[in-house]
Scaffold this motif. Structure first.
Motif, PDB file in Angstrom:
ATOM      1  N   TYR A  11      -3.976  -3.996  -4.224  1.00 44.46           N
ATOM      2  CA  TYR A  11      -4.665  -3.394  -5.373  1.00 44.46           C
ATOM      3  C   TYR A  11      -6.079  -2.967  -4.974  1.00 44.46           C
ATOM      4  O   TYR A  11      -6.509  -1.850  -5.278  1.00 44.46           O
ATOM      5  CB  TYR A  11      -4.683  -4.405  -6.524  1.00 44.46           C
ATOM      6  CG  TYR A  11      -5.545  -4.011  -7.686  1.00 44.46           C
ATOM      7  CD1 TYR A  11      -5.231  -2.878  -8.459  1.00 44.46           C
ATOM      8  CD2 TYR A  11      -6.664  -4.755  -8.038  1.00 44.46           C
ATOM      9  CE1 TYR A  11      -6.031  -2.510  -9.531  1.00 44.46           C
ATOM     10  CE2 TYR A  11      -7.462  -4.397  -9.112  1.00 44.46           C
ATOM     11  CZ  TYR A  11      -7.137  -3.263  -9.850  1.00 44.46           C
ATOM     12  OH  TYR A  11      -7.933  -2.903 -10.907  1.00 44.46           O
ATOM     13  N   CYS A  12      -6.787  -3.844  -4.276  1.00 48.67           N
ATOM     14  CA  CYS A  12      -8.155  -3.508  -3.832  1.00 48.67           C
ATOM     15  C   CYS A  12      -8.152  -2.311  -2.889  1.00 48.67           C
ATOM     16  O   CYS A  12      -9.039  -1.455  -2.941  1.00 48.67           O
ATOM     17  CB  CYS A  12      -8.807  -4.699  -3.135  1.00 48.67           C
ATOM     18  SG  CYS A  12      -9.161  -6.063  -4.243  1.00 48.67           S
ATOM     19  N   ALA A  13      -7.145  -2.271  -2.020  1.00 48.39           N
ATOM     20  CA  ALA A  13      -7.094  -1.199  -1.019  1.00 48.39           C
ATOM     21  C   ALA A  13      -6.539   0.097  -1.598  1.00 48.39           C
ATOM     22  O   ALA A  13      -6.539   1.133  -0.929  1.00 48.39           O
ATOM     23  CB  ALA A  13      -6.240  -1.640   0.176  1.00 48.39           C
ATOM     24  N   GLY A  14      -6.047   0.043  -2.805  1.00 49.56           N
ATOM     25  CA  GLY A  14      -5.415   1.221  -3.389  1.00 49.56           C
ATOM     26  C   GLY A  14      -4.110   1.559  -2.681  1.00 49.56           C
ATOM     27  O   GLY A  14      -3.713   2.720  -2.585  1.00 49.56           O
ATOM     28  N   ALA A  15      -3.428   0.524  -2.189  1.00 49.01           N
ATOM     29  CA  ALA A  15      -2.192   0.747  -1.437  1.00 49.01           C
ATOM     30  C   ALA A  15      -0.996   0.823  -2.369  1.00 49.01           C
ATOM     31  O   ALA A  15      -1.057   0.338  -3.501  1.00 49.01           O
ATOM     32  CB  ALA A  15      -2.002  -0.394  -0.436  1.00 49.01           C
ATOM     33  N   ASN A  16       0.081   1.444  -1.871  1.00 44.69           N
ATOM     34  CA  ASN A  16       1.303   1.502  -2.670  1.00 44.69           C
ATOM     35  C   ASN A  16       2.489   0.844  -1.977  1.00 44.69           C
ATOM     36  O   ASN A  16       3.531   0.649  -2.575  1.00 44.69           O
ATOM     37  CB  ASN A  16       1.648   2.952  -3.029  1.00 44.69           C
ATOM     38  CG  ASN A  16       1.933   3.786  -1.799  1.00 44.69           C
ATOM     39  OD1 ASN A  16       1.330   3.555  -0.740  1.00 44.69           O
ATOM     40  ND2 ASN A  16       2.847   4.732  -1.903  1.00 44.69           N
ATOM     41  N   LYS A  17       2.308   0.503  -0.683  1.00 45.34           N
ATOM     42  CA  LYS A  17       3.416  -0.127   0.040  1.00 45.34           C
ATOM     43  C   LYS A  17       2.896  -1.246   0.915  1.00 45.34           C
ATOM     44  O   LYS A  17       1.795  -1.139   1.481  1.00 45.34           O
ATOM     45  CB  LYS A  17       4.110   0.888   0.961  1.00 45.34           C
ATOM     46  CG  LYS A  17       5.088   1.781   0.259  1.00 45.34           C
ATOM     47  CD  LYS A  17       5.684   2.759   1.258  1.00 45.34           C
ATOM     48  CE  LYS A  17       6.438   3.844   0.539  1.00 45.34           C
ATOM     49  NZ  LYS A  17       7.853   3.792   0.641  1.00 45.34           N
ATOM     50  N   GLY A  18       3.687  -2.288   1.032  1.00 41.93           N
ATOM     51  CA  GLY A  18       3.267  -3.384   1.883  1.00 41.93           C
ATOM     52  C   GLY A  18       4.426  -3.987   2.650  1.00 41.93           C
ATOM     53  O   GLY A  18       5.593  -3.859   2.245  1.00 41.93           O
TER      54      GLY A  18
END
Ligand SMILES: Cc1cc2nc3c(=O)[nH]c(=O)nc-3n(C[C@H](O)[C@H](O)[C@H](O)COP(=O)(O)O)c2cc1C
Ligand code: SF4
Ligand code: FES
Lengths: 162, 413
Positions: free
Chosen positions: B113-120
């Motif tokens: 969420y902090c990184a603005g990511a959509n996949k992990g």
């Protein structure tokens, strides 16, 4: 191999991973796991390459790079004796010798009956029970020579240490 | 300064793989807080906690999250939770995965969420295959509760998570090597710049973050920065997971306050101070330090003073029965085996160093071997990735603290 049951299970694995070449390592690990002798033969490597539509050289490079992928047939039980630091402090060398003597093979070899492959392996995070060995996907630790003999006796008797 | 309970506060009080029990002890409160207060405040909190990456490189996590957020990208943005745990003597991430898997996942989602990511991805080493199915099960449970997928907890934030298995390569713990292996290639580091944060997995912005680091983030949000920094010492607040092994009667994983002395750490694990000859701290690439330095406080600066580092949080205790040169030969065997061969200093250096260590071990070394030892160790500094570069530490420190042991192995000295 094209129409065998084995090929069928490879196809399923590849499909599970969306026929996606980037999942190559995951595919190889799962295929190897389904292979009784726990290795990826040249033929199987080529088959996977063809299915994923990538050059077979790419597949063989990945196979040879990763330690977890074997290129030759292995025993039913792959015994990896940890030879890293904490296991050294707790005498892995002695334990390795006991395995060699009991099985009558050297590190890196497989018994003639195809039951056991013995090898050294780097730390697998069982340092709190050093000296430790990995047997397929399970771990046994706090080994002593007597414990090794007993362990092998169990495995030879078809015991459940898988 | 001693044992502490911040990261592991709820461990043991709930069934680790039951998501309902995790929720009953306050699980996902941290995520809710992060989502409601927004990413800017969350990154600020992480910065204020002074948290530094627990994977070995000690990079300030708050800064890292802010950089991840501002990295330019036009497609996917990734988080890779590093559970490759390859440093010999380290098993604390395994402990966190076994006892606090939902906390790890919660932390990954907050980091994403902090990184603005959509996949992990959670990149779990192949050696931990016995846990893979359980971790995948836990991920599926979080999806069911709406903590992963689309519109997480009705916040509008979308994030997907998958497990990726390593293939038995230590080097894949390095960010770029990890990206390469997830891309279906052999896991060799790339040269920098550009950095993983801008141009990582599939050339998209990528945040690589350790399993313990995300576990801390989850509880930082659930409890408070104040509580976290009430532990530890002024220049090094907080707590740390350590793995203690070797010649001790009670080896294991402990959460300790920063500032705890090495002596206390050894005793905590049932070691007898009088018997200790040396410790290796921080993994195979960590310092080998003499028992005379056991009063040093376990902090980033305290370890630096004894030429060591916190590294992976490993502490291997060796008593007087262990020969320091033979031990160092074991360390060398590891690096020789793991070198990916991409750059010359590491590939060739380890080939030579391994031969020298064998000669030292068997007392067949000549004085020239010692000169070459110093030369090679210095040359490794020009290696491409952190493996070759940090590998120097045990060799330099052992040489400094145990000179006489080296001399005793040399012919004609
Ligand atoms: C050769 C090599 C191996 C590494 N292995 C690991 C590892 O097993 N786990 C880990 O978290 N970090 C490892 N790292 C450090 C990672 O590259 C990275 O710095 C870290 O995962 C970032 O997370 P952090 O900021 O939370 O520490 C390794 C680095 C190198 C150079
Ligand atoms: S330092 Fe070693 S492991 Fe790293 S890129 Fe060079 S050869 Fe590979
Ligand atoms: S050192 Fe042997 S399992 Fe870690």
């Amino acid at each position: 191999m094209e129409n065998s049951q084995y090929a069928e299970s490879i196809n399923n694995i590849i499909e599970f991973y969306d026929n996606e070449p980037s999942n190559l390592l995951q595919i190889l690990l799962k295929v190897q796991d389904k292979t009784p002798a726990k290795f990826i033969s040249k033929e199987v490597g080529n088959y996977i390459a063809q299915k994923l539509n990538i050059p077979s050289s790419k597949v063989s490079e990945v196979i040879s790079y990763f330690d977890a992928i074997n290129t030759s047939p292995k025993g039913r039980y792959i015994i990896g004796v940890c030879n890293s630091t904490a296991c050294f402090a707790n005498g892995y060398e002695k334990i390795g010798k006991v395995f060699e003597n009991e099985l009558g093979i050297k590190m890196g070899q497989t018994t003639e009956d195809g039951m056991f492959t013995l090898k050294y392996t780097p730390c697998f995070g069982a340092c709190d029970i050093a000296p430790a060995v990995r047997i397929n996907n399970s771990v046994v630790g706090n080994l002593t020579p007597a414990k090794v003999s007993k362990l092998l006796k169990n495995l030879k008797g078809g015991g459940s240490n898988e | 300064m001693s044992k502490a309970n911040f990261i592991t506060k709820e461990f043991g009080s709930y069934k680790p793989y039951s998501i309902n029990e995790y929720i009953s002890v306050g699980g996902f409160k941290g995520l809710k807080k992060a989502l409601s207060q927004g990413y800017e405040k969350t990154i600020e909190d992480v910065s204020a906690s002074g948290l530094q990456g627990r994977g070995g490189a000690n990079y300030p996590t708050g800064k890292k999250l802010a950089q991840a957020r501002s990295a330019k990208g036009y497609g996917n943005r990734y988080v890779l939770c590093n559970a490759d745990e390859g440093e010999p003597g380290t098993f604390k991430d395994k402990y966190l995965l076994l006892n606090g898997i939902y906390q790890v996942i919660e932390g990954i989602i907050i980091a994403g969420y902090c990184a603005g990511a959509n996949k992990g991805y959670i990149y779990v080493r192949e050696e931990y295959t016995f846990m893979h199915k359980d971790i995948e099960y836990a991920i599926s449970q979080v999806y069911k509760k709406g903590g992963l997928g689309e519109n997480i907890l009705n916040s509008g934030f979308n994030f997907d998570l998958k497990l990726f298995s390593g293939g038995g390569s230590y080097i894949c713990g390095e960010g770029f090597a990890m990206c390469e292996s997830i891309e279906g290639k052999s896991g060799r580091p790339r040269s920098k710049p550009p950095y993983v944060k801008e141009c990582g997995l599939f050339n998209d912005p990528t945040l690589v973050i350790n399993t313990e680091t995300v576990s801390v983030i989850a509880n930082l949000m659930k409890y408070s920065v104040e509580e976290f920094v009430s532990y530890g010492v002024e220049d090094c607040p907080g707590t740390k997971m350590i793995s203690v092994s070797g010649n001790v009667s009670n080896p294991g994983v402990f959460e300790v306050e920063f500032g705890t002395s090495l002596k206390k750490i050894v005793q905590m694990a049932g070691g007898n101070i009088e018997d200790v000859k040396f410790l290796q701290i921080g993994g195979a690439s960590g310092a080998i330090i003499s028992s005379k330095l056991l009063n040093a406080p376990y902090t980033y600066s305290g370890m630096k003073k004894v030429m060591g580092s916190i590294g992976s949080g490993a502490v291997v205790v060796c008593d007087k029965t262990v020969d320091v040169i033979e031990y160092l030969a074991v360390v060398e065997e590891f690096f020789h085996h793991e070198s990916c061969g991409k750059c010359v200093p590491c590939r060739e250096g380890n080939r030579q160093l391994s031969l020298i260590m064998q000669r030292l071990k068997t007392k067949k070394a000549k004085i020239n071997d010692l000169r070459n030892y110093v030369k090679i160790v210095n040359a490794l500094d020009a290696s491409l990735c952190g493996s070759g570069r940090t590998q120097i530490v045990p060799f330099v420190t052992a040489y400094r603290y145990f000179m006489n042991d080296f001399k005793s192995k040399i012919q004609g000295v």
